[in-house]
Motif scaffolding. Structure first.
Motif: not given
Length: 258
Positions: A123-137
């Motif tokens: 269900r998860y595709r690491a390619a979606h965040w391969g650009h290195g988003p600015k995560w705020m967890v």
């Protein structure tokens, strides 16, 4: 605040991908991204074989970035993205907004980026965040409540009218997004339910094939309990809160037509 209801992906059987574009005083906030430009241009990489199972009808015009442009806005003004979860049909457009801060619930972030189980890997595709988003967890802390649900308040950079409401079940860290519109609350419950009848305040019922699909929930009992709680929320506070979801086309049509 002004809220735009967008369909950022069409799938089989009339299933939509209901995202929100929120105009705050100074910027734009996106709730989920649906399928992005990368999904249209490189479906194998971005979606894998799941695109066939979903019956994804990929269209550049339906991507959030193109719809935002059509509304006359600059996509660079999307400064924040809130994700209900990281399933591939909800995060496929992250790379279209590289300058945005991406808010995701902590348990979801860990499930998708640490060591997902075998079923979660599909269900998860690491390619979606391969650009290195600015995560705020974000995490639940302090025991704050919102109509009986735990809530994450004081999201960095976002106005206090926007809250995250953890609704685990479909995924480990699935969450809803609640918005105080000034005329009442709007709760985007993501995939906490798939058809509106599932949270009917009088006689909740889920059609057979959707019940089959719901067996895909990572935390099945928690998922069912949150549906019961959403039904009760609608029964007790339906005059104050409008509850929408990601994939019920009838809800989307009603929201857009208003």
């Amino acid at each position: 605040m002004r809220i735009h209801h967008l369909n950022c992906g069409t799938m089989s059987f009339g299933v939509c991908d209901h995202c929100l574009l929120i105009e705050t005083r100074d910027e734009l906030v996106l709730v989920d991204t649906g399928f992005g430009l990368g999904c249209v241009r490189q479906p194998g990489k971005m979606l894998g074989p799941s695109r066939f199972l979903m019956g994804a009808k990929l269209s550049e015009e339906q991507t959030a970035i193109r719809q935002i442009e059509a509304l006359g806005y600059d996509p660079r003004d999307v400064r924040h993205i809130l994700l209900t979860h990281l399933d591939l049909d909800h995060s496929g457009g992250l790379a279209d907004f590289p300058e945005a801060t991406v808010h995701v619930h902590g348990s979801e972030f860990r499930a998708a980026t640490a060591t997902p189980s075998l079923s979660e890997k599909t269900r998860y595709r690491a390619a979606h965040w391969g650009h290195g988003p600015k995560w705020m967890v974000n995490e639940v802390a302090g025991g704050e409540e919102w109509f009986g649900f735990r809530a994450v308040r004081d999201l960095p950079g976002l106005p206090p009218e926007i809250l995250v409401i953890p609704l685990p079940g479909h995924t480990r860290g699935h969450a809803g997004v609640a918005v105080d519109t000034g005329d009442g609350w709007l709760l985007h419950a993501g995939d906490a339910f798939f058809v509106e009848s599932s949270i009917d305040p009088v006689r909740p019922r889920t059609p057979f094939w959707w019940r089959v699909y719901e067996t895909n929930a990572v935390l099945g009992e928690t998922y069912r309990e949150n549906q019961r709680r959403l039904s009760e929320l609608k029964r007790s506070h339906g005059h104050q809160i409008e509850i929408i979801n990601s994939h019920d086309g009838a809800i989307l049509a009603r929201s857009v037509d208003r």
